[in-house]
Structures are given as structure tokens and as C-alpha cells.
Scaffold this active site. Sequence first.
Site, PDB file in Angstrom:
ATOM      1  N   ASP A 226       0.859  -1.202   0.000  1.00 16.63           N
ATOM      2  CA  ASP A 226       0.000   0.000   0.000  1.00 16.63           C
ATOM      3  C   ASP A 226       0.884   1.237   0.000  1.00 16.63           C
ATOM      4  O   ASP A 226       2.098   1.137   0.120  1.00 16.63           O
ATOM      5  CB  ASP A 226      -0.862   0.003   1.262  1.00 16.63           C
ATOM      6  CG  ASP A 226       0.018  -0.047   2.509  1.00 16.63           C
ATOM      7  OD1 ASP A 226       0.301  -1.162   2.983  1.00 16.63           O
ATOM      8  OD2 ASP A 226       0.471   1.014   2.970  1.00 16.63           O
TER       9      ASP A 226
ATOM     10  N   ASP B 297       0.960   3.633   2.335  1.00 16.59           N
ATOM     11  CA  ASP B 297       0.929   4.259   3.656  1.00 16.59           C
ATOM     12  C   ASP B 297      -0.146   5.358   3.646  1.00 16.59           C
ATOM     13  O   ASP B 297      -1.191   5.153   3.042  1.00 16.59           O
ATOM     14  CB  ASP B 297       2.325   4.778   4.029  1.00 16.59           C
ATOM     15  CG  ASP B 297       2.513   4.916   5.533  1.00 16.59           C
ATOM     16  OD1 ASP B 297       2.160   3.971   6.245  1.00 16.59           O
ATOM     17  OD2 ASP B 297       3.000   5.957   5.991  1.00 16.59           O
TER      18      ASP B 297
END
Length: 261
Positions: free
Chosen positions: A207, A209
Amino acid sequence: MVKIGIIGGSGLTNIDVLQSPEKKKVHTPFGSPSDLPTVGKISGVDVVVIPRHGPHHNIAPSLVNYRANIWAMKELGVTHILAPTAVGSLREEFHPGDIVFPDQFIDRTAKRQQSFYDGQVICHVSMAEPFCQQLRKLLQESATRLQLSHVGEGTVITIEGPRFSSKAESHLFRSWRADIINMTTVPEVVLAREAGICYAAIAMTTDYDCWRESEAPVTVDMILSTMKKNVQNVIKLVQDVLPCIRDSDCYCRHGIENALL
Ligand SMILES: [Zn+2]
């Protein structure tokens, strides 16, 4: 002779490509490892597998007994450790799904034992080059061979967790030139160096963050779904790289020699 330790991270608890698996009981001066180590073979190479977060994935990053895990690996004759780990990306160009082979770390952990030496002897081990450069090179070659989307270097920042970062923290870490973020590389890599074991992380980007303005907050579901896709790639990578690993007089083996006071 090489023996490869695999510290299975999130999503890699059960490595079903392991041939003739056998659980081993190991006593360490630091208590029990996350699970009984399993010895066996992958691609014909001797391996020892320990699931970092335990067999039921319920040991939080701060509570992992890193010293017992590395000690057990050493006790079982492990020469090299491959350490898969899920990471968030702090850079636009490190895409979710990419595999990263970090070459540096920044330590933002706060309450972990980072040394085997907590008695009479003091150990100041060098961490200038924390990750095994030979292992990283082999992993990069293997990822290229398998046409896996990967990044050959990067700085991982390890936070204490278990919570994720605030936006302010995420931007701060970017300004420190950290590229990826996780909760487990430190102190694992430090203890491996103290034990004279070559260590390389296989970071699976899940991802972005929370620094990216367009990004919805990171959720565990999001991470798990990207990870499912990543895990198969990491297993392929491990199967491919293992037969290429040779025993060598690597600097990782000797870091401890000039480190003791
Ligand atoms: Zn090495």
C-alpha cells in the site's frame, strides 16, 4: 554447505512448498522462538522456517521474540536468512505489488532487545551495511529472471507499531529519505549480524501508507488483498534463488569479530 533460514512474514506462515518438513525443538537462552522451527527442503536446499508472528499469526511486532528466533536459526546451523516482510510504500515509484530488496534501515522502534549481549560483554556491531550484499544481488538476479516487478535497493524504516503512522509521521519519514515502512526488520537484521548470519529482506509492498493525498486510509483488508497476490511471487522467488546461494566468506560472518568490548 549452506542452510537457509526463512522467517516467514505476514501471509507466509505456511510454506506448503516445503519438502519433508519436520518440527525441531530448540532451547535458547532467551526463551521460545515464535514457533517450533520446521526443517526441510525447498528446491533441494536445506531450509529452516520460523513463522515470525507465530503459527496462528497472533504475535504482535513488538512482542516477537527476535532473539530466540535468530538464536534458534544459529543453533540449527543456518548460514543465510531470507526475511519476507510486508511493507508500506513511501515513494510514488515503489508501487503496491513491487518487491523491494532494501539496503539500509532507519530504526524507529522503542522497546525491543537489539543485542544478544546484555551481560558483562558489550557489543557495538557495525550496521553501516546491514543487509548481505551477495544475497541481495542473487535476489535481484532471480527477480529479473522471473520478470517480477522489483526495486533493487531502498531504505526501510521500522516503526514500533502496532498502529500505522500519522500523516505527519509519514511525511517526516519521506523527508528522511525512507522508501518503505514496516514493523519487524529491526532488530531482526541486527541480531542476524551479531550471530554471523547473512541476512536479506524480501519486502512486499502492499500500500502507499497514508502520505499520498488521494489515498484512502490504509486498512488491514487492503493489505491482505495485495499480499495474497504478492505471496505467490515471493514463494516463486525463494524457490528460484535458493539453489544459487553458495557458502562464501562474506563480511556478514565477521562483523561480530571486532565488535566486542
Ligand atoms: Zn553476507
